[in-house]
Design an enzyme around this catalytic site. Structure first.
Site, mmCIF file in Angstrom:
data_model
loop_
_atom_site.group_PDB
_atom_site.id
_atom_site.type_symbol
_atom_site.label_atom_id
_atom_site.label_comp_id
_atom_site.label_asym_id
_atom_site.label_seq_id
_atom_site.Cartn_x
_atom_site.Cartn_y
_atom_site.Cartn_z
ATOM 1 N N ASP A 1 -6.931 -20.375 -3.574
ATOM 2 C CA ASP A 1 -7.001 -19.107 -4.315
ATOM 3 C C ASP A 1 -7.261 -19.423 -5.786
ATOM 4 O O ASP A 1 -6.328 -19.672 -6.557
ATOM 5 C CB ASP A 1 -5.708 -18.300 -4.145
ATOM 6 C CG ASP A 1 -5.816 -16.933 -4.818
ATOM 7 O OD1 ASP A 1 -6.800 -16.702 -5.561
ATOM 8 O OD2 ASP A 1 -4.916 -16.098 -4.630
ATOM 9 N N HIS B 1 -4.484 -16.766 -12.503
ATOM 10 C CA HIS B 1 -3.393 -17.731 -12.377
ATOM 11 C C HIS B 1 -3.614 -18.996 -13.211
ATOM 12 O O HIS B 1 -2.819 -19.921 -13.160
ATOM 13 C CB HIS B 1 -3.215 -18.108 -10.903
ATOM 14 C CG HIS B 1 -3.116 -16.909 -10.008
ATOM 15 N ND1 HIS B 1 -2.040 -16.045 -10.036
ATOM 16 C CD2 HIS B 1 -3.981 -16.387 -9.096
ATOM 17 C CE1 HIS B 1 -2.232 -15.071 -9.166
ATOM 18 N NE2 HIS B 1 -3.411 -15.249 -8.588
ATOM 19 N N ILE C 1 -0.166 -15.771 -14.450
ATOM 20 C CA ILE C 1 1.022 -15.586 -13.601
ATOM 21 C C ILE C 1 0.900 -16.419 -12.321
ATOM 22 O O ILE C 1 -0.196 -16.872 -11.968
ATOM 23 C CB ILE C 1 1.250 -14.091 -13.255
ATOM 24 C CG1 ILE C 1 0.068 -13.513 -12.459
ATOM 25 C CG2 ILE C 1 1.506 -13.275 -14.517
ATOM 26 C CD1 ILE C 1 0.321 -12.094 -11.935
ATOM 27 N N GLY D 1 1.378 -14.692 -5.916
ATOM 28 C CA GLY D 1 2.467 -14.107 -5.134
ATOM 29 C C GLY D 1 2.780 -14.976 -3.911
ATOM 30 O O GLY D 1 3.948 -15.174 -3.553
HETATM 31 C C1 LIG Z 1 -4.566 -14.746 1.353
HETATM 32 C C2 LIG Z 1 -5.214 -13.748 0.499
HETATM 33 C C3 LIG Z 1 -4.532 -13.718 -0.806
HETATM 34 C C4 LIG Z 1 -5.097 -12.669 -1.679
HETATM 35 C C5 LIG Z 1 -4.255 -12.445 -2.836
HETATM 36 C C6 LIG Z 1 -4.851 -11.506 -3.809
HETATM 37 C C7 LIG Z 1 -4.897 -12.103 -5.153
HETATM 38 C C8 LIG Z 1 -3.566 -12.517 -5.574
HETATM 39 C C9 LIG Z 1 -3.008 -11.972 -6.632
HETATM 40 C C10 LIG Z 1 -1.636 -12.303 -6.956
HETATM 41 O O1 LIG Z 1 -1.033 -13.188 -6.420
HETATM 42 S S1 LIG Z 1 -0.910 -11.309 -8.148
HETATM 43 C C11 LIG Z 1 0.736 -11.942 -8.263
HETATM 44 C C12 LIG Z 1 1.652 -11.400 -7.230
HETATM 45 N N1 LIG Z 1 1.836 -9.983 -7.328
HETATM 46 C C13 LIG Z 1 2.519 -9.409 -8.347
HETATM 47 O O2 LIG Z 1 2.960 -10.055 -9.272
HETATM 48 C C14 LIG Z 1 2.740 -7.913 -8.281
HETATM 49 C C15 LIG Z 1 4.185 -7.585 -8.570
HETATM 50 N N2 LIG Z 1 4.429 -6.158 -8.444
HETATM 51 C C16 LIG Z 1 4.225 -5.292 -9.456
HETATM 52 O O3 LIG Z 1 3.845 -5.671 -10.553
HETATM 53 C C17 LIG Z 1 4.498 -3.847 -9.175
HETATM 54 O O4 LIG Z 1 5.320 -3.725 -8.054
HETATM 55 C C18 LIG Z 1 3.195 -3.022 -8.922
HETATM 56 C C19 LIG Z 1 2.412 -3.583 -7.729
HETATM 57 C C20 LIG Z 1 2.318 -3.033 -10.181
HETATM 58 C C21 LIG Z 1 3.615 -1.573 -8.605
HETATM 59 O O5 LIG Z 1 4.500 -1.162 -9.575
HETATM 60 P P1 LIG Z 1 4.432 0.343 -10.103
HETATM 61 O O6 LIG Z 1 5.588 0.535 -11.016
HETATM 62 O O7 LIG Z 1 3.077 0.651 -10.627
HETATM 63 O O8 LIG Z 1 4.615 1.151 -8.767
HETATM 64 P P2 LIG Z 1 5.629 2.306 -8.424
HETATM 65 O O9 LIG Z 1 5.474 3.398 -9.424
HETATM 66 O O10 LIG Z 1 6.987 1.726 -8.227
HETATM 67 O O11 LIG Z 1 5.114 2.787 -6.999
HETATM 68 C C22 LIG Z 1 3.901 3.547 -6.872
HETATM 69 C C23 LIG Z 1 3.537 3.598 -5.404
HETATM 70 O O12 LIG Z 1 3.048 2.316 -5.004
HETATM 71 C C24 LIG Z 1 3.898 1.774 -3.977
HETATM 72 N N3 LIG Z 1 4.119 0.362 -4.307
HETATM 73 C C25 LIG Z 1 4.864 -0.103 -5.307
HETATM 74 N N4 LIG Z 1 4.835 -1.437 -5.307
HETATM 75 C C26 LIG Z 1 4.056 -1.815 -4.282
HETATM 76 C C27 LIG Z 1 3.685 -3.074 -3.756
HETATM 77 N N5 LIG Z 1 4.111 -4.216 -4.294
HETATM 78 N N6 LIG Z 1 2.886 -3.110 -2.678
HETATM 79 C C28 LIG Z 1 2.459 -1.971 -2.089
HETATM 80 N N7 LIG Z 1 2.796 -0.721 -2.552
HETATM 81 C C29 LIG Z 1 3.593 -0.657 -3.631
HETATM 82 C C30 LIG Z 1 5.211 2.556 -4.058
HETATM 83 O O13 LIG Z 1 5.862 2.578 -2.823
HETATM 84 C C31 LIG Z 1 4.745 3.909 -4.505
HETATM 85 O O14 LIG Z 1 4.227 4.587 -3.372
HETATM 86 P P3 LIG Z 1 4.839 6.002 -2.970
HETATM 87 O O15 LIG Z 1 6.289 5.757 -2.696
HETATM 88 O O16 LIG Z 1 4.610 6.874 -4.175
HETATM 89 O O17 LIG Z 1 4.058 6.414 -1.761
#
Ligand SMILES: CCCCCCC/C=C/C(=O)SCCNC(=O)CCNC(=O)[C@H](O)C(C)(C)COP(=O)(O)OP(=O)(O)OC[C@H]1O[C@@H](n2cnc3c(N)ncnc32)[C@H](O)[C@@H]1OP(=O)(O)O
Length: 307
Positions: free
Chosen positions: A206, A211, A226, A229
């Site tokens: 990846d 990253h 960062i 994940g």
């Molecule tokens: C093998 C293939 C690999 C591909 C990988 C892709 C590339 C890799 C990238 C990474 O590794 S990035 C690093 C890892 N990820 C993170 O650091 C993300 C950490 N999470 C966040 O920063 C937050 O949770 C967020 C994703 C930005 C969301 O936060 P936010 O405050 O904007 O959301 P909410 O207002 O709480 O919720 C809104 C809505 O979205 C739903 N939701 C919240 N979080 C997630 C989530 N992690 N995944 C899926 N859905 C999420 C939440 O339930 C709300 O929905 P409803 O309840 O309103 O329906």
């Protein structure tokens, strides 16, 4: 202001992803294990040395179940070409991962990956796209694993009626739900990531500059690059194998993870674990910021006799 042209769900749902062949060797397995911190604290740790070295030859090394996440990497370059889907790739975050392991992964193999769309959700400020990869060993035709990746596409939501936002899933809702218990954890494991952790982990395939590149990290809204994940998830599952499975990676049946907050390479991860029958509920916190960054569950085939 919602962007109504960000996504056309009919077009996205109709898209057929191309199948991908992926070949890996014992070297890839060992580089992955080092990338998720195996032997990072103790190069003599017998629980972990087996992921990188075997006295009778590398073909006997054990494979961490989370290595299967690497099989689904082939889906990423295809995202930009999905008709009806528009998003800023700098704002893409990994939201969730679900994994099923059907048999212990071989130390080397050629894998045939079949990719399908598993979900699409309008979250207003974002859209969530879910893709499933079924990975078959090419030689035997056996199904080895399933990976479902959810990507959180910031700024790409608001494409449906806000009073009835678009949502589609092809899997049972209870597969991705769980509550963190209010009781004291059964056990806790602390581990340090290295400042170079993401630079090592990216060698597993990846190469997203989020990253590694300070400018890209800033453009995405972070003070610096960062951690992947899936690297944090690798640390957590390794902790569970060590503490609950007594070092046996083959006890893992399935894994669910929700990424709650970003991790900076160099931060300390504290994995808290609760045991509920054959299910381990876990939560990972970053010690330096006292914030939860990852939570989920691991389903086991059986419990260790010595537990
Ligand atoms: C093998 C293939 C690999 C591909 C990988 C892709 C590339 C890799 C990238 C990474 O590794 S990035 C690093 C890892 N990820 C993170 O650091 C993300 C950490 N999470 C966040 O920063 C937050 O949770 C967020 C994703 C930005 C969301 O936060 P936010 O405050 O904007 O959301 P909410 O207002 O709480 O919720 C809104 C809505 O979205 C739903 N939701 C919240 N979080 C997630 C989530 N992690 N995944 C899926 N859905 C999420 C939440 O339930 C709300 O929905 P409803 O309840 O309103 O329906």
């Amino acid at each position: 202001m919602a962007d109504h042209s960000a996504c056309n769900p009919d077009l996205v749902l109709a898209h057929k992803f191309s199948e991908k062949i992926f070949t890996y060797t014992e070297r890839d397995v060992a580089v992955y294990a080092l990338g998720v911190g195996a032997c990072g604290r103790d190069a003599l740790d017998t629980d972990e040395l087996k992921y990188v070295y075997h006295e009778n030859g590398q073909q006997f090394i054990k494979v961490l179940p989370t290595f299967s996440t690497i099989f689904s990497l082939g889906v990423l370059p295809q995202l930009g070409a999905v008709p009806g889907l528009r998003f800023d790739k700098r704002l893409l975050l990994h939201g969730q991962q679900y994994i099923e392991i059907y048999k212990p992964l071989p130390a080397n193999a050629t894998i045939h990956n079949k990719i399908t769309l598993a979900g699409l959700h309008d979250k207003g400020k974002a859209s969530v796209l879910e893709l499933e990869t079924r990975s078959y060993e090419k030689e035997s035709g056996e199904l080895l694993s399933l990976n479902r990746i959810s990507v959180f596409l910031r700024g790409a939501g608001g494409f449906s009626d806000p009073s009835k936002p678009f949502t589609y899933s092809n899997y049972p809702v209870n597969q991705t739900s769980m509550k963190i218990p209010k009781t004291q954890p059964f056990t806790v494991f602390e581990d340090c990531t290295q400042p170079s952790q993401a630079l090592l982990y990216r060698l597993s395939g990846d190469y997203n500059p989020l990253h590694s590149d300070p400018m890209v990290g800033k453009a995405a809204g972070f003070s610096r690059p960062i951690l992947h994940g899936l690297c944090t998830l690798g640390f957590a599952v390794r902790a569970i194998i060590k503490c609950i499975c007594r070092g046996d990676p083959d006890m893992i049946k399935s894994i669910f993870a929700r990424f709650l907050l970003h991790v900076y390479p160099g931060e300390t991860l504290i994995t808290e674990m609760w045991l509920e029958d054959l299910r381990v509920i876990y939560q990972v916190k970053v010690k330096e910021r006292n914030r939860a960054v990852l939570s989920g569950y691991v389903q086991l085939h059986r419990l260790a006799a010595s537990l």
